[in-house]
Design a protein around this motif. Structure first.
Motif, short mmCIF file in Angstrom:
data_model
loop_
_atom_site.label_atom_id
_atom_site.label_comp_id
_atom_site.label_asym_id
_atom_site.label_seq_id
_atom_site.Cartn_x
_atom_site.Cartn_y
_atom_site.Cartn_z
N VAL A 286 0.86 -1.18 0.00
CA VAL A 286 0.00 0.00 0.00
C VAL A 286 0.90 1.24 0.00
O VAL A 286 1.88 1.30 0.74
CB VAL A 286 -0.94 0.02 1.23
CG1 VAL A 286 -1.78 1.29 1.23
CG2 VAL A 286 -1.84 -1.20 1.24
N VAL A 287 0.57 2.20 -0.86
CA VAL A 287 1.31 3.45 -0.91
C VAL A 287 0.39 4.58 -0.49
O VAL A 287 -0.66 4.81 -1.10
CB VAL A 287 1.87 3.72 -2.32
CG1 VAL A 287 2.70 5.00 -2.32
CG2 VAL A 287 2.71 2.55 -2.80
N ASP A 288 0.77 5.25 0.60
CA ASP A 288 0.01 6.40 1.12
C ASP A 288 0.55 7.65 0.45
O ASP A 288 1.60 8.17 0.82
CB ASP A 288 0.19 6.45 2.64
CG ASP A 288 -0.83 7.33 3.31
OD1 ASP A 288 -1.87 7.61 2.69
OD2 ASP A 288 -0.60 7.74 4.47
N VAL A 307 -4.74 6.92 -1.36
CA VAL A 307 -4.19 5.64 -0.92
C VAL A 307 -4.40 4.64 -2.04
O VAL A 307 -5.53 4.42 -2.48
CB VAL A 307 -4.85 5.15 0.38
CG1 VAL A 307 -4.25 3.82 0.81
CG2 VAL A 307 -4.70 6.19 1.48
N VAL A 308 -3.31 4.03 -2.51
CA VAL A 308 -3.40 3.04 -3.57
C VAL A 308 -2.80 1.73 -3.07
O VAL A 308 -1.83 1.72 -2.31
CB VAL A 308 -2.67 3.50 -4.86
CG1 VAL A 308 -3.34 4.71 -5.44
CG2 VAL A 308 -1.21 3.77 -4.59
N GLY A 309 -3.41 0.63 -3.48
CA GLY A 309 -2.91 -0.70 -3.16
C GLY A 309 -2.43 -1.40 -4.40
O GLY A 309 -2.94 -1.17 -5.50
N ILE A 318 -7.29 2.26 -6.28
CA ILE A 318 -7.44 3.43 -5.42
C ILE A 318 -8.36 3.07 -4.26
O ILE A 318 -9.53 2.73 -4.45
CB ILE A 318 -8.00 4.62 -6.21
CG1 ILE A 318 -7.01 5.04 -7.30
CG2 ILE A 318 -8.28 5.80 -5.28
CD1 ILE A 318 -7.49 6.19 -8.17
N LEU A 319 -7.82 3.14 -3.04
CA LEU A 319 -8.59 2.80 -1.85
C LEU A 319 -9.21 4.04 -1.20
O LEU A 319 -10.23 3.94 -0.53
CB LEU A 319 -7.68 2.09 -0.83
CG LEU A 319 -7.00 0.81 -1.31
CD1 LEU A 319 -6.09 0.26 -0.23
CD2 LEU A 319 -8.05 -0.23 -1.70
N GLU A 320 -8.59 5.20 -1.38
CA GLU A 320 -9.08 6.42 -0.74
C GLU A 320 -8.60 7.61 -1.55
O GLU A 320 -7.48 7.62 -2.08
CB GLU A 320 -8.59 6.53 0.70
CG GLU A 320 -9.15 7.71 1.48
CD GLU A 320 -8.71 7.71 2.94
OE1 GLU A 320 -8.90 8.74 3.59
OE2 GLU A 320 -8.17 6.69 3.39
N ASN A 321 -9.45 8.64 -1.63
CA ASN A 321 -9.11 9.85 -2.38
C ASN A 321 -9.85 11.01 -1.75
O ASN A 321 -11.08 11.08 -1.78
CB ASN A 321 -9.50 9.68 -3.85
CG ASN A 321 -9.13 10.90 -4.69
OD1 ASN A 321 -8.46 11.81 -4.22
ND2 ASN A 321 -9.61 10.93 -5.93
#
Length: 672
Positions: A286-288, A307-309, A318-321
């Motif tokens: 995971v890259v924050d 946040v990308v996994g 994309i997990l969060e934007n």
């Protein structure tokens, strides 16, 4: 039109791939070598049968700088103080300073965070920390028995309570010989309390990715932290379960070269491809990310938290934007390089010196081995080889002639090797700024006279200036970290909190503050050693005492005296001066002293008071006499009224008798 998801993933993939710190780059290789030199790992040029000893100059210099660095930053009561921007902010800025230092040192392990950040910077060029607002839940079960209906309803009204089990029953109660049936409840609840706090964490240098064009955190268009989480952890953090289960397993990424080098000192047989068999406990990459992009297509790039996994461009999800106000990272470096994001480490300064010293040390030891175990020239067939190869005290070598065994002379390199290593140490001292005198290791200087000691102090002060420069460079990153903590507290903490400060419980309410106070790092920087600063403060205190004795001349007051004592104790290693002295600034204001009255005025006031008392007594006497006279007149009036009433009554009785007589007479005459 907003930026599409596919376009956004393409931008993120490009930034990650082209970032500093990506796998296989020169930066990663330099940091890996720095770790090897610090840990004293083999250089790779060792020869079997010869000395393989390794010098550890990088470790010696780093561990010599750290004690001074930690003392400089942690010797005082506060690491950072906030300065007010206006006269109305003075009290609030002091409160913010005390509270933010409390959050860093008490809510987080401030000493460990600073130590790790500084050590990362000295070994791996830059040290990083991340600060963010973390929401936690505190859960506990509670049981209640025989609750009344009112108590049960009050428990249900508590928003923190969730009823797990309830048992209802009727109980007969005797009140004044009257049986009353009342409902009772046995309840088991789970109390869930949500609270938030500022969390400060160290970031491993190899996990940070930054755009190549960045020169600082302020002009950074992309920065990301690469972490490895289990699928279970990501789901518990609120990310979509379906997307999380689609993320590929992180195999080789988990064991990158820098992480392996760091752990290999304790475990050389780390499993390179270990993963838990449970799919939920397998780790994924995971890259924050924090990057600037024109997401809303208004022509202006804004900062967003994404946040990308995934571990490859074609596997990113994309997990969060969401938009964000600031990059939550702080960075320190001992030797900044102009127009570059990464500075220099101690390895960059003396890595080659350690390699040279290692070679000299090995050659010197090899020469010592040859001197103690010299090679020999043997006449073939004239010596018993087994006797010659057996080395023991008093052993016999059987030979057929006296000159059959001759030692092979080897040049003695011991003195030259030691002299060369001493010169290399001088090069190391000049590059790093850490000398033997400063570390207290130079016995020649320690055992010499006062004149030589004075010269040593000059040398020590010169080398100390280098360490103070390192501390000054570190202070910029520490200041940014504390300003970020203040912004988090002002934004998210919406309730008052009571903390213990200087043996008192003080309420702190960040809603009264603002997040734009100027920050000043309170580090123990200054010219000279600790003993010299104590001596200077002692002289200042003596001058202040003389000025106080002579009236002060308007330049010394109790607050100035307290400030000197506080600084003296801080340099002596005592953080809290309130244990020894009371701060005049915290004492309540004294009432102004009354002037001694004039005796003439006192006599006049006494005479006036006596006359006023006499007049008051006469008025009271007149009022009392008037009241008595009024009562007498009232009694006379009542008596006259009573007499008049008696006479009227007698008159009415006489008239009645006359009337009765007259009626009796008329009656008699009528009968006759």
């Amino acid at each position: 039109m907003k930026l599409t998801k596919e376009r956004l993933k393409a931008l993120i993939s490009q930034e990650i791939t082209n970032s500093l710190g990506f796998y296989g780059g020169e930066l990663s290789s330099q940091r890996k070598n720095a770790l090897k030199f610090y840990l004293g790992e083999p250089l790779g040029n060792e020869v079997e049968g010869q000395s393989q000893v390794r010098s550890q100059d990088v470790l010696e210099v780093v561990e010599s700088i750290l004690p001074s660095m930690m003392r400089i930053f942690t010797q005082g009561e506060s690491i950072v103080r906030f300065e007010p921007t206006g006269p109305e902010d003075v009290a609030y800025a002091d409160q913010a300073s005390d509270y933010i230092n409390h959050v860093f040192n008490k809510d987080n392990n401030g000493y460990s965070i600073l130590h790790t950040m500084f050590k990362d910077a000295l070994i791996s060029k830059n040290g990083f920390v991340k600060y963010y607002w973390k929401r936690d839940k505190e859960q506990k079960k509670e049981s209640y028995e025989n609750l009344t209906t009112a108590e049960y309803q009050a428990l249900l009204a508590d928003p923190e309570v969730e009823v797990i089990e309830v048992e209802e029953g009727d109980i007969d109660i005797d009140i004044n010989n009257i049986d009353i049936n009342e409902t009772k409840y046995n309840v088991t609840v789970q109390r869930v309390k949500e609270y938030g706090r500022v969390c400060v964490e160290n970031v491993a240098p190899e996990s940070l990715l930054v755009s190549k064009t960045a020169t600082s955190l302020e002009d950074c268009n992309f920065i990301g932290q690469r972490v490895f989480k289990t699928r279970s952890e990501l789901i518990s953090m609120g990310f979509d379960k379906k997307i999380v289960n689609e993320l590929p397993v992180a195999d080789e990424e988990i064991y990158n070269t820098e992480a392996v080098t760091r752990r290999s000192y304790d475990d050389e047989t780390m499993p390179q491809e270990y993963q838990n068999v449970d799919p939920l406990l397998t780790r994924v990459s995971v890259v924050d990310c924090y990057m600037k992009c024109d997401y809303d297509n208004d022509g202006i790039a804004e900062l967003r938290h994404i946040v990308v996994g995934g571990s490859a461009p074609n596997t990113y999800h994309i997990l969060e934007n969401e938009p964000i106000e600031q990059i939550p990272f702080a960075m320190v470096t001992a030797i900044p390089m102009p127009h570059r994001f990464y500075g220099l480490s101690i390895y960059d300064l003396i890595g080659d010196v350690q390699e040279i010293k290692t070679t000299l040390l090995r050659q010197t030891l090899n020469n010592a081995y040859l001197q103690n175990n010299a090679r020999t020239v043997v006449v073939d067939g004239q010596v018993n080889i087994d006797d010659l190869l057996t080395s023991r005290a008093g052993g016999i070598v059987r030979a057929k002639s006296a000159g059959a065994v001759t030692p092979l002379a080897s040049p003695n390199f011991m003195q030259e090797g030691l002299a060369m290593m001493d010169k290399v140490d001088n090069i190391r001292e000049s590059r790093s700024g850490v000398s033997k005198v400063q570390m207290g290791l130079d016995s020649d200087v320690i055992n010499k006279s006062h004149t030589t000691a004075t010269s040593a102090n000059v040398m020590m002060n010169a080398s100390t200036q280098r360490i103070e420069l390192y501390a000054r460079n570190f202070s910029e990153g520490v200041k940014r970290m504390f300003q970020g903590i203040l912004q988090l507290v002002c934004k998210y903490q919406d309730q008052e909190r009571i903390i213990r400060l200087r043996n008192q419980f003080i309420p702190m309410n960040p809603r009264d503050w603002h997040d734009k106070y100027n920050a000043t790092v309170q580090v123990g920087l200054g010219t000279g050693s600790q003993d010299q600063r104590l001596e200077v403060l002692g002289r200042v205190l003596a001058v202040q005492e003389k000025l106080i004795a002579t009236g002060g001349m308007g330049i010394v007051d109790p607050q100035k005296i307290y400030n000197t004592l506080e600084k003296y104790l801080e340099n002596a290693g005592y953080k809290d001066a309130s244990q020894f002295f009371n701060n005049p600034a915290t004492r309540p204001p004294q009432q102004p002293k009354q002037k001694r009255p004039d005796p003439t005025m006192q006599l006049a006031q006494a005479e006036l008071q006596r006359q006023q008392a006499k007049d008051q007594a006469e008025l009271q006497l007149k009022a009392r006499k008037q009241k008595v006279d009024e009562e007498i007149e009232r009694e006379k009036l009542n008596l006259n009224q009573q007499k008049l009433a008696t006479e009227i009554l007698k008159t009415e009785e006489g008239n009645q008798i006359q009337k009765e007589k007259l009626a009796s007479q008329i009656l008699k005459e009528g009968i006759n």
